[in-house]
Structures are given as structure tokens and as C-alpha cells.
Scaffold this motif. Structure first.
Motif, mmCIF file in Angstrom:
data_model
loop_
_atom_site.group_PDB
_atom_site.id
_atom_site.type_symbol
_atom_site.label_atom_id
_atom_site.label_comp_id
_atom_site.label_asym_id
_atom_site.label_seq_id
_atom_site.Cartn_x
_atom_site.Cartn_y
_atom_site.Cartn_z
ATOM 1 N N TRP A 122 0.830 -1.218 0.000
ATOM 2 C CA TRP A 122 0.000 0.000 0.000
ATOM 3 C C TRP A 122 0.863 1.267 0.000
ATOM 4 C CZ3 TRP A 122 -2.031 -4.535 1.665
ATOM 5 C CH2 TRP A 122 -3.386 -4.781 1.420
ATOM 6 N N HIS A 123 1.999 1.207 0.783
ATOM 7 C CA HIS A 123 2.836 2.412 0.924
ATOM 8 C C HIS A 123 4.228 1.962 1.386
ATOM 9 C CE1 HIS A 123 4.333 6.255 2.408
ATOM 10 N NE2 HIS A 123 3.325 6.829 1.778
ATOM 11 N N GLY A 137 8.827 7.889 9.432
ATOM 12 C CA GLY A 137 9.294 8.047 10.814
ATOM 13 C C GLY A 137 8.235 7.770 11.870
ATOM 14 N N ARG A 138 7.001 7.479 11.463
ATOM 15 C CA ARG A 138 5.921 7.213 12.429
ATOM 16 C C ARG A 138 5.649 5.717 12.510
ATOM 17 N NH1 ARG A 138 2.568 11.389 13.938
ATOM 18 N NH2 ARG A 138 3.200 13.402 13.113
ATOM 19 N N GLY A 161 0.070 -5.875 15.773
ATOM 20 C CA GLY A 161 -0.864 -4.745 15.749
ATOM 21 C C GLY A 161 -0.483 -3.825 14.602
ATOM 22 N N VAL A 162 -1.428 -3.536 13.714
ATOM 23 C CA VAL A 162 -1.152 -2.621 12.598
ATOM 24 C C VAL A 162 -2.207 -1.516 12.613
ATOM 25 C CG1 VAL A 162 -0.690 -2.377 10.125
ATOM 26 C CG2 VAL A 162 -0.355 -4.615 11.218
ATOM 27 N N ASN A 163 -1.739 -0.281 12.674
ATOM 28 C CA ASN A 163 -2.659 0.861 12.600
ATOM 29 C C ASN A 163 -3.050 1.043 11.141
ATOM 30 O OD1 ASN A 163 -2.199 1.270 15.340
ATOM 31 N ND2 ASN A 163 -0.506 2.684 14.949
ATOM 32 N N ARG A 183 -3.771 4.467 6.639
ATOM 33 C CA ARG A 183 -4.733 5.376 6.002
ATOM 34 C C ARG A 183 -4.228 6.815 6.014
ATOM 35 N NH1 ARG A 183 -9.134 8.877 7.240
ATOM 36 N NH2 ARG A 183 -8.950 8.483 9.461
ATOM 37 N N LEU A 184 -3.619 7.218 7.147
ATOM 38 C CA LEU A 184 -3.094 8.589 7.202
ATOM 39 C C LEU A 184 -1.981 8.774 6.173
ATOM 40 C CD1 LEU A 184 -3.085 9.153 11.076
ATOM 41 C CD2 LEU A 184 -4.481 10.377 9.384
ATOM 42 N N ALA A 185 -1.241 7.683 5.887
ATOM 43 C CA ALA A 185 -0.148 7.794 4.913
ATOM 44 C C ALA A 185 -0.660 7.803 3.479
ATOM 45 C CB ALA A 185 0.841 6.643 5.108
ATOM 46 N N THR A 186 -1.676 6.987 3.189
ATOM 47 C CA THR A 186 -2.119 6.873 1.790
ATOM 48 C C THR A 186 -3.255 7.843 1.469
ATOM 49 O OG1 THR A 186 -3.781 5.208 2.330
ATOM 50 C CG2 THR A 186 -1.585 4.396 1.727
#
Ligand code: BTN
Length: 279
Positions: A122-123, A137-138, A161-163, A183-186
Motif C-alpha cells: 500500500w505504501h 518516521g511514524r 498490531g497494525v494501525n 490510512r493517514l499515509a495513503t
């Protein structure tokens, strides 16, 4: 494509209908054994605890526990794991590896490779030793391995655990500088069922390879994705603080550091911070 009535604009991103169900995940799975006994729950204390109880009762290798939310999610080093319901992935798998006990820590590294490669569909993502997966970095994923028993009754619970779809508001203020989600990244919602199936496919392939060929190919894959090699770091290790430059992984998964004195030191557990001014 979805239709919007004239004069109306959708403000919220569409919610993906991705409620975790054994049927939907099994239908998307290509594995032989991992996830072929699948238990999905609305909320549990910790999926690792549920998997541990199933393993104590004789659950076969590959049994997987998933939950929509966790009220007592556990992280490494005695920390808690933020587990809001319906958004992320909280998964624990029962493993019964043939490897000697001193090699079991390698499972957390091979799991890190599997999770990082899946997120990478995905990213782009990297691994921070031992097995945190980071985007920009997050931290977006963490892994907790728990081992119990001896001989034929020994088992490992691999907790991941995956956010996936968490927003910033889902993290407590103290984590908002360091945590992230896919989701915040993509910028787009992630279908959790699809993600789980892809991750289990990869994890099975990597675990089978480890059982057949040992740690060397896993270490090579880990190094390709590692973000710390060659960088100056500080490790808060149980035996104290260690500062040095990362040389890479040792054969057993320990981190090899070059100390300012030039000598080499191994670190088997701890929390890593990159030294400011290091690249
Ligand atoms: C870490 O601290 O980086 C490890 C976090 C591991 C969290 C996962 S979520 C599923 C499983 N159940 C738990 O209680 N913990 C692990």
C-alpha cells in the motif's frame, strides 16, 4: 463508481465495509496452514491472551485470533497498545516451531519482514529494530512475541498490531508525534480483510522458509528494509544505556553495534532512538 446527488458533496471518506469475519478472510486466503483456524471477536482483553489460552488447550499451529478492538492490548517492554475498535488490525497467531529455544526471537524479526512487506503493497515502509514498522518516521505496526511451555507442549504466540484506519484523534496526545496509520499515509481507507489475508499469505511463506533454510535469508530481507544500519543510535536496554553505530543483525537477531571505542557490542532487547544529527 458511486453516485452523488446534485448539490451534495461527500465530506467523510466512504467507510469500507470490512468487518472482520472468518468467512470473508478465509475466502481471500491462499495459505496452507496459517489462518486456517480463524477466530474473530468483537472485543477481547488481548488477542495474545486469547491465543495463549487456545494454545494451552491444544490449538493447532496456525490458529489465528482477530478482534475488532482490545481493552488491554499489550505492547513490548510492558507498554499498552492503543486498540480502538473497528479501525485497525489486532491479530495473534499460535505457532509451534521446531527451532531450538535460542532461535525463537528470530520469529519476531521474520514477522517484522512479513508485516513491512505487506504494508509496502500500500505504501513504502521500513523496519526499526527489532520489529517496529515505520512510515515517514511514524510507527504504524508493532509485534509482540510470547513463548510458553517446553518440549512438545512449547508454543509461541505471535501478536501483530497494525494501525490501518486510525486517525490522529485515535491516539493519545503523547503518541501524536510518533504514531501513524496506513490510512493517514495513503489518504484512502484500507480494507482490513484484504490486508489480513495478504499479511497471512506472506507470513506463512516467510515462516516456512525460515523452518527450511534457517535465519540467513530472513536476515537478508530484514537488512533490505532496515532503516538503522550505519546510523548512530542510543539503546535503552534492560542492562543500561548503550550508544553506538548500527552494524546490522547478528545470526540470532541481536543488534550489532560499534561502540565509540571501536569495539563491538550486541544488544538483544531495548528501545532505540536515533542520535540527533545522525543521518
Ligand atoms: C509493540 O509494542 O510494538 C508491540 C505491539 C503488539 C500489539 C499487538 S495487537 C495484537 C496483539 N495483542 C496484544 O495485546 N498485543 C499484540
Amino acid at each position: 463508481m458511486s453516485q452523488t446527488a446534485p448539490g451534495w458533496r461527500s465530506v467523510e471518506p466512504p467507510v469500507v465495509a470490512d468487518r472482520l469475519s472468518a468467512e470473508a478472510i478465509e475466502a481471500a486466503l491462499c495459505t496452507r496452514w496459517l489462518g486456517r483456524h480463524l477466530h474473530c471477536f468483537d472485543e477481547v482483553g488481548s488477542t495474545n491472551s486469547v491465543a495463549r489460552d487456545l494454545a494451552r488447550g491444544g490449538a493447532p499451529e496456525g490458529t489465528v485470533v482477530l478482534a475488532e478492538g482490545q481493552s488491554q492490548g499489550r505492547g513490548r517492554l510492558g507498554r499498552s497498545w492503543v486498540s480502538p475498535p473497528g479501525k485497525n488490525l489486532y491479530l495473534s497467531a499460535v505457532l509451534r516451531p521446531r527451532a531450538p529455544s535460542e532461535h525463537l526471537s528470530q520469529i519476531s524479526l521474520l514477522a517484522g519482514v512479513a508485516v513491512c512487506e505487506t504494508i509496502g503493497e500500500w505504501h513504502p515502509a521500513v523496519i526499526k529494530w527489532p520489529n517496529d514498522v515505520l512510515i515517514g518516521g511514524r510507527k504504524v505496526a508493532g509485534i509482540l512475541i510470547e513463548t510458553e511451555g517446553e518440549g512438545a507442549s512449547r508454543f509461541v504466540v505471535l501478536g501483530v498490531g497494525v494501525n490501518l484506519n486510525a486517525g490522529m484523534d485515535d491516539f493519545p496526545p503523547e503518541l501524536r508525534e510518533t504514531a501513524g496509520s496506513l490510512r493517514l499515509a495513503t489518504g484512502a481507507p484500507i480494507d482490513r480483510r484484504q490486508f489480513v489475508a495478504r499479511m497471512l499469505d506472506r507470513a506463512e511463506a516467510i515462516y516456512d522458509r525460515w523452518q527450511r533454510e534457517g535465519f540467513a535469508p530472513i536476515a537478508a530481507a530484514w537488512h533490505e528494509r532496515a532503516c538503522l544500519v550505519g546510523r548512530p543510535i542510543v539503546v535503552e536496554a534492560p542492562e543500561g544505556r548503550v550508544t553506538g553505530t548500527v552494524l546490522g543483525l547478528d545470526a540470532d537477531g541481536a543488534l550489532r553495534l560499534q561502540l565509540p571505542s571501536g569495539s563491538e557490542q550486541r544488544v538483544v532487547a531495548g528501545d532505540v532512538t536515533v542520535v540527533k544529527g545522525g543521518r
